[in-house]
Design a protein around this motif. Sequence first.
Motif, PDB file in Angstrom:
ATOM      1  N   VAL A   1      18.776   4.203  -0.143  1.00 18.59           N
ATOM      2  CA  VAL A   1      18.691   5.654   0.029  1.00 18.59           C
ATOM      3  C   VAL A   1      17.223   6.068   0.044  1.00 18.59           C
ATOM      4  CG1 VAL A   1      19.313   7.909  -0.921  1.00 18.59           C
ATOM      5  CG2 VAL A   1      20.919   5.988  -1.122  1.00 18.59           C
ATOM      6  N   ILE A   2      16.842   6.811   1.068  1.00 12.55           N
ATOM      7  CA  ILE A   2      15.464   7.280   1.214  1.00 12.55           C
ATOM      8  C   ILE A   2      15.422   8.800   1.124  1.00 12.55           C
ATOM      9  CG2 ILE A   2      13.397   7.283   2.674  1.00 12.55           C
ATOM     10  CD1 ILE A   2      14.531   4.833   4.107  1.00 12.55           C
ATOM     11  N   THR A   3      14.539   9.320   0.281  1.00  9.91           N
ATOM     12  CA  THR A   3      14.319  10.758   0.168  1.00  9.91           C
ATOM     13  C   THR A   3      13.050  11.111   0.940  1.00  9.91           C
ATOM     14  OG1 THR A   3      15.291  10.762  -2.057  1.00  9.91           O
ATOM     15  CG2 THR A   3      13.983  12.689  -1.417  1.00  9.91           C
ATOM     16  N   ILE A   4      13.197  11.986   1.924  1.00 11.45           N
ATOM     17  CA  ILE A   4      12.053  12.445   2.714  1.00 11.45           C
ATOM     18  C   ILE A   4      11.693  13.863   2.273  1.00 11.45           C
ATOM     19  CG2 ILE A   4      11.171  12.929   5.018  1.00 11.45           C
ATOM     20  CD1 ILE A   4      11.751   9.973   4.536  1.00 11.45           C
ATOM     21  N   LYS A   5      10.403  14.065   1.998  1.00  8.50           N
ATOM     22  CA  LYS A   5       9.937  15.385   1.579  1.00  8.50           C
ATOM     23  C   LYS A   5       8.899  15.906   2.570  1.00  8.50           C
ATOM     24  CE  LYS A   5      10.692  14.735  -3.394  1.00  8.50           C
ATOM     25  NZ  LYS A   5      10.082  14.874  -4.729  1.00  8.50           N
ATOM     26  N   PRO A   6       9.347  16.613   3.592  1.00  6.83           N
ATOM     27  CA  PRO A   6       8.383  17.253   4.484  1.00  6.83           C
ATOM     28  C   PRO A   6       7.690  18.405   3.752  1.00  6.83           C
ATOM     29  CG  PRO A   6      10.576  17.099   5.483  1.00  6.83           C
ATOM     30  CD  PRO A   6      10.735  16.818   4.026  1.00  6.83           C
ATOM     31  N   GLY A   7       6.465  18.668   4.129  1.00  5.93           N
ATOM     32  CA  GLY A   7       5.813  19.890   3.691  1.00  5.93           C
ATOM     33  C   GLY A   7       6.087  20.945   4.750  1.00  5.93           C
ATOM     34  N   PHE A   8       5.060  21.625   5.216  1.00  8.84           N
ATOM     35  CA  PHE A   8       5.261  22.574   6.304  1.00  8.84           C
ATOM     36  C   PHE A   8       5.624  21.805   7.570  1.00  8.84           C
ATOM     37  CE2 PHE A   8       1.810  25.319   4.139  1.00  8.84           C
ATOM     38  CZ  PHE A   8       2.752  25.867   3.280  1.00  8.84           C
TER      39      PHE A   8
ATOM     40  N   LYS B   1      10.487  -0.072   6.288  1.00  9.07           N
ATOM     41  CA  LYS B   1       9.893  -0.657   5.090  1.00  9.07           C
ATOM     42  C   LYS B   1      10.736  -0.427   3.830  1.00  9.07           C
ATOM     43  CE  LYS B   1       5.188  -0.168   6.867  1.00  9.07           C
ATOM     44  NZ  LYS B   1       3.862   0.481   6.658  1.00  9.07           N
ATOM     45  N   LYS B   2      11.886   0.240   3.997  1.00 12.74           N
ATOM     46  CA  LYS B   2      12.787   0.527   2.876  1.00 12.74           C
ATOM     47  C   LYS B   2      12.060   1.257   1.736  1.00 12.74           C
ATOM     48  CE  LYS B   2      16.274  -3.022   3.678  1.00 12.74           C
ATOM     49  NZ  LYS B   2      17.312  -2.034   3.970  1.00 12.74           N
ATOM     50  N   LYS B   3      11.353   2.295   2.095  1.00  9.74           N
ATOM     51  CA  LYS B   3      10.697   3.136   1.102  1.00  9.74           C
ATOM     52  C   LYS B   3      11.749   3.929   0.323  1.00  9.74           C
ATOM     53  CE  LYS B   3       6.299   2.436   2.317  1.00  9.74           C
ATOM     54  NZ  LYS B   3       5.226   1.992   1.410  1.00  9.74           N
ATOM     55  N   ASN B   4      11.343   4.504  -0.779  1.00 11.70           N
ATOM     56  CA  ASN B   4      12.263   5.278  -1.607  1.00 11.70           C
ATOM     57  C   ASN B   4      12.046   6.790  -1.467  1.00 11.70           C
ATOM     58  OD1 ASN B   4      13.572   2.984  -2.864  1.00 11.70           O
ATOM     59  ND2 ASN B   4      11.665   2.683  -3.987  1.00 11.70           N
ATOM     60  N   ILE B   5      10.836   7.239  -1.757  1.00 12.99           N
ATOM     61  CA  ILE B   5      10.486   8.658  -1.666  1.00 12.99           C
ATOM     62  C   ILE B   5       9.226   8.778  -0.824  1.00 12.99           C
ATOM     63  CG2 ILE B   5       9.866  10.747  -2.950  1.00 12.99           C
ATOM     64  CD1 ILE B   5      11.261   9.455  -5.393  1.00 12.99           C
TER      65      ILE B   5
END
Length: 241
Positions: free
Chosen positions: A171-178, A210-214
Amino acid sequence: MIVLGSTSEVAQAFVEEALKEGERFEKIYLITSNTETTERFARHIDVKFLQQAEVIEMDLLKDTDYSKFENINSNLLFCAVGYLGEDTEQGLYDHKNTEKIIDINYAKLIPVMTYFAQKFENRRSGTIIGLSSVAGDRGRQSNFIYGSAKAAFTAYLSGLRNYLSDKKVHVITIKPGFMATKMTEGLPLNPKLTATPAQAAECIFKAYQKKKNIVYVLPVWGLIMLIIRNIPEFIFKNLKL
């Protein structure tokens, strides 16, 4: 691939990025409440990439029948569902506005996410990518209704990642800014802190490989939110953020 929120510019850019990088899928399932717009995108990727797609209509606010998803098999779920709503003082005290923000960004979305998560768990494989937001890192007066829903979604993805880790599902959490999208059109965004859908898609695809997390789409947002999270409350409460 399963795409929730498939009219999202980021979702469509990610689909194109994946196909451009050589990924191929037996079928891409485009789940949407706007079938007309999504059908055009399905035709686009068919012509450009010879990629078959199926459009499935679903309105999160009304539809609780998941039987239409029974025959869907996929190893990748991309969720770009989001609704900014109106977080001005007028919007804050508009109960329908508040309910819609919470329902679309969290309350009505989680059962659908969990439905597909169970399919992945049963198959013991797959990747789930969820677009959350930096707005969920700390409540700020400018968008705390939206931010609170995204904070809940971030916590859900964190727990889901923990739960599915030993079941071979990532599970990957993506946090876009603007983000320069239709949802933020007209807002006074700092261009140095704003990513395009294409930039976001490239970042997210690399995170998937790359199977990143956050992941923060623009790394500067990781630093910005680290500072904001660590401002003492007695100072923070008086800031206009």
